[in-house]
Design a protein around this motif. Sequence first.
Motif, mmCIF file in Angstrom:
data_model
loop_
_atom_site.group_PDB
_atom_site.id
_atom_site.type_symbol
_atom_site.label_atom_id
_atom_site.label_comp_id
_atom_site.label_asym_id
_atom_site.label_seq_id
_atom_site.Cartn_x
_atom_site.Cartn_y
_atom_site.Cartn_z
ATOM 1 N N ASP A 1 61.096 20.470 53.988
ATOM 2 C CA ASP A 1 60.463 19.214 54.399
ATOM 3 C C ASP A 1 59.031 19.424 54.895
ATOM 4 O O ASP A 1 58.401 18.486 55.362
ATOM 5 N N GLY A 2 58.521 20.656 54.834
ATOM 6 C CA GLY A 2 57.141 20.920 55.217
ATOM 7 C C GLY A 2 56.958 21.544 56.581
ATOM 8 O O GLY A 2 55.834 21.789 57.001
ATOM 9 N N TYR B 1 50.940 29.485 63.575
ATOM 10 C CA TYR B 1 51.732 28.650 62.666
ATOM 11 C C TYR B 1 51.717 29.257 61.274
ATOM 12 O O TYR B 1 50.689 29.752 60.811
ATOM 13 N N ARG B 2 52.865 29.202 60.601
ATOM 14 C CA ARG B 2 52.954 29.714 59.231
ATOM 15 C C ARG B 2 54.025 28.952 58.482
ATOM 16 O O ARG B 2 55.172 28.879 58.930
ATOM 17 N N ARG B 3 53.626 28.360 57.352
ATOM 18 C CA ARG B 3 54.625 27.760 56.461
ATOM 19 C C ARG B 3 55.314 28.888 55.722
ATOM 20 O O ARG B 3 54.669 29.723 55.102
ATOM 21 N N LEU B 4 56.615 28.927 55.788
ATOM 22 C CA LEU B 4 57.363 30.012 55.168
ATOM 23 C C LEU B 4 57.684 29.732 53.709
ATOM 24 O O LEU B 4 57.837 30.637 52.901
ATOM 25 N N LEU C 1 55.661 20.780 62.607
ATOM 26 C CA LEU C 1 54.702 20.272 61.632
ATOM 27 C C LEU C 1 53.286 20.384 62.174
ATOM 28 O O LEU C 1 52.971 19.815 63.214
ATOM 29 N N ALA C 2 52.437 21.123 61.450
ATOM 30 C CA ALA C 2 51.026 21.214 61.839
ATOM 31 C C ALA C 2 50.287 20.034 61.225
ATOM 32 O O ALA C 2 50.676 19.541 60.178
ATOM 33 N N PRO C 3 49.238 19.539 61.795
ATOM 34 C CA PRO C 3 48.565 19.976 63.011
ATOM 35 C C PRO C 3 49.003 19.208 64.257
ATOM 36 O O PRO C 3 48.498 19.460 65.343
#
Length: 89
Positions: free
Chosen positions: A11-12, A70-73, A41-43
């Motif tokens: 979902d992000g 922060y890191r999207r996996l 969820l960033a930002p």
Amino acid sequence: MTDFAFDRQLDGYGLTTAKILYRMPDHPTLLQTYLWQDYDLAPEFPELNRFLAFWRRELEGPLHSVEVAYRRLVAPHEWRRVDGLSLLN
């Protein structure tokens, strides 16, 4: 049944780590470190902001600073369609 964390990643949501420095209630000249980690969820970081609001409302140690990593996996480029499967053996 899929894992809740994996669903959030699709979902992000990305893995967010916050290093929180706060002052000790009994010794305000001392700083203590607290590490917080969750999917967010960033930002805007709604989960982190909810936690910090809880901290300010319920805990006695006043916040000094917050550092966020922060890191999207799971990203769109990591998914691709497979047209075939070859078996060895």
